[in-house]
Design a protein around this motif. Structure first.
Motif, PDB file in Angstrom:
ATOM      1  N   THR A   1      37.441  46.978  44.296  1.00  0.00           N
ATOM      2  CA  THR A   1      36.932  46.134  43.204  1.00  0.00           C
ATOM      3  C   THR A   1      35.665  45.414  43.642  1.00  0.00           C
ATOM      4  O   THR A   1      35.356  45.309  44.835  1.00  0.00           O
ATOM      5  N   LEU A   2      34.949  44.899  42.660  1.00  0.00           N
ATOM      6  CA  LEU A   2      33.745  44.124  42.956  1.00  0.00           C
ATOM      7  C   LEU A   2      34.080  42.834  43.703  1.00  0.00           C
ATOM      8  O   LEU A   2      33.296  42.369  44.523  1.00  0.00           O
ATOM      9  N   ILE A   3      35.240  42.284  43.426  1.00  0.00           N
ATOM     10  CA  ILE A   3      35.662  41.071  44.128  1.00  0.00           C
ATOM     11  C   ILE A   3      35.848  41.368  45.612  1.00  0.00           C
ATOM     12  O   ILE A   3      35.426  40.592  46.471  1.00  0.00           O
ATOM     13  N   ASP A   4      36.468  42.500  45.921  1.00  0.00           N
ATOM     14  CA  ASP A   4      36.637  42.893  47.329  1.00  0.00           C
ATOM     15  C   ASP A   4      35.291  43.097  47.998  1.00  0.00           C
ATOM     16  O   ASP A   4      35.079  42.679  49.134  1.00  0.00           O
ATOM     17  N   ARG A   5      34.366  43.755  47.305  1.00  0.00           N
ATOM     18  CA  ARG A   5      33.027  43.974  47.867  1.00  0.00           C
ATOM     19  C   ARG A   5      32.306  42.649  48.089  1.00  0.00           C
ATOM     20  O   ARG A   5      31.611  42.486  49.084  1.00  0.00           O
TER      21      ARG A   5
END
Length: 74
Positions: free
Chosen positions: A37-41
């Motif tokens: 996810t973008l949050i993980d990135r």
């Protein structure tokens, strides 16, 4: 009374330290690419920025990660 003489030599741990830095950098890139996810990135990018601040003598890893999204030169 015995005396000791310090004999200097190259630091034997330097290759190990260099290898550890290379492993950490490669792991950050692999984790960034595998982030689901973008949050993980975004979190990995935050960790990379902290790593870059802690290692000012090395090329910025964040620049390498940003370069992953650029088209390759012909």
């Amino acid at each position: 009374m015995p005396t000791f003489t310090l004999i200097s030599s190259p630091e034997p741990s330097e290759p190990a330290i260099d290898e550890a830095h290379a492993t950490v950098r490669a792991r950050f890139i692999a984790d960034y690419l595998a982030a689901p996810t973008l949050i993980d990135r975004a979190y990995i990018a935050y960790e990379v920025k902290l790593y870059d601040r802690a290692n000012p003598g090395e090329p910025p890893l964040m620049d390498e990660i940003r370069g992953l999204h650029l088209p390759a030169a012909a």
